[in-house]
Write a protein that holds these residues in place. Sequence first.
Motif, PDB file in Angstrom:
ATOM      1  N   MET A  92       0.808  -1.276  -0.041  1.00  0.00           N
ATOM      2  CA  MET A  92       0.005   0.029   0.432  1.00  0.00           C
ATOM      3  C   MET A  92       0.807   0.847   0.249  1.00  0.00           C
ATOM      4  O   MET A  92       0.428   2.568  -0.444  1.00  0.00           O
ATOM      5  CB  MET A  92      -0.789   0.296   1.095  1.00  0.00           C
ATOM      6  N   ILE A  93       2.051   1.140   0.897  1.00  0.00           N
ATOM      7  CA  ILE A  93       2.495   2.541   0.727  1.00  0.00           C
ATOM      8  C   ILE A  93       3.623   3.023  -0.910  1.00  0.00           C
ATOM      9  O   ILE A  93       2.958   3.733  -0.647  1.00  0.00           O
ATOM     10  CB  ILE A  93       3.714   2.171   2.231  1.00  0.00           C
ATOM     11  N   LYS A  94       3.408   1.476  -1.178  1.00  0.00           N
ATOM     12  CA  LYS A  94       4.739   2.194  -2.713  1.00  0.00           C
ATOM     13  C   LYS A  94       3.703   2.019  -3.334  1.00  0.00           C
ATOM     14  O   LYS A  94       3.841   3.314  -4.466  1.00  0.00           O
ATOM     15  CB  LYS A  94       5.363   0.394  -2.811  1.00  0.00           C
ATOM     16  N   GLU A  95       2.786   1.412  -3.168  1.00  0.00           N
ATOM     17  CA  GLU A  95       1.073   2.054  -4.306  1.00  0.00           C
ATOM     18  C   GLU A  95       1.209   3.801  -4.065  1.00  0.00           C
ATOM     19  O   GLU A  95       0.784   4.593  -5.203  1.00  0.00           O
ATOM     20  CB  GLU A  95      -0.176   1.678  -3.940  1.00  0.00           C
ATOM     21  N   ARG A  96       1.234   4.447  -2.993  1.00  0.00           N
ATOM     22  CA  ARG A  96       1.021   5.762  -2.946  1.00  0.00           C
ATOM     23  C   ARG A  96       1.834   6.492  -2.889  1.00  0.00           C
ATOM     24  O   ARG A  96       1.793   7.716  -3.719  1.00  0.00           O
ATOM     25  CB  ARG A  96       0.386   5.434  -1.173  1.00  0.00           C
ATOM     26  N   VAL A  97       2.863   6.601  -3.700  1.00  0.00           N
ATOM     27  CA  VAL A  97       4.442   6.854  -3.357  1.00  0.00           C
ATOM     28  C   VAL A  97       4.146   6.857  -4.384  1.00  0.00           C
ATOM     29  O   VAL A  97       4.696   8.643  -4.906  1.00  0.00           O
ATOM     30  CB  VAL A  97       5.267   6.108  -2.960  1.00  0.00           C
ATOM     31  N   GLN A  98       3.977   6.021  -5.799  1.00  0.00           N
ATOM     32  CA  GLN A  98       4.175   5.962  -7.103  1.00  0.00           C
ATOM     33  C   GLN A  98       2.726   7.250  -7.200  1.00  0.00           C
ATOM     34  O   GLN A  98       3.076   7.330  -8.419  1.00  0.00           O
ATOM     35  CB  GLN A  98       3.614   4.476  -7.347  1.00  0.00           C
ATOM     36  N   THR A  99       1.672   7.415  -6.639  1.00  0.00           N
ATOM     37  CA  THR A  99       0.494   7.900  -6.621  1.00  0.00           C
ATOM     38  C   THR A  99       1.150   9.226  -6.885  1.00  0.00           C
ATOM     39  O   THR A  99       0.436  10.302  -6.938  1.00  0.00           O
ATOM     40  CB  THR A  99      -0.237   7.855  -6.433  1.00  0.00           C
ATOM     41  N   LEU A 100       1.983   9.562  -6.389  1.00  0.00           N
ATOM     42  CA  LEU A 100       2.389  11.306  -5.445  1.00  0.00           C
ATOM     43  C   LEU A 100       3.232  11.601  -7.397  1.00  0.00           C
ATOM     44  O   LEU A 100       3.863  11.361  -7.515  1.00  0.00           O
ATOM     45  CB  LEU A 100       2.775  11.335  -4.241  1.00  0.00           C
TER      46      LEU A 100
END
Length: 100
Positions: A92-100
Amino acid sequence: EFLIIEDILCCVAKGRYTKILTTKGKEFLLARVLKEIEGNLPVENFYRTHKSFLINLNHIVHYQNNHETPITLLNDVKIQLSKRRKHEFQKMIKERVQTL
């Protein structure tokens, strides 16, 4: 006293009570279990890292894999991450970082 959702840093289970920590350094003790509090907060911003902790994902400062308290929030608040939730949290953290 009113509490703005964005100001919630994390919620900590204390038996039949829940302690809410804010970004402003205030603490509130509510006579409600953590599960009830979790049900009233937006799932896109809050994550249950452990049976005793619910964190605001917008206030994560640091994540350190393979550490006793791997999540650091604002105000240097250290949070545990259960072993069974570790993989999901990392994804989840990896996905959130990629969307920034």
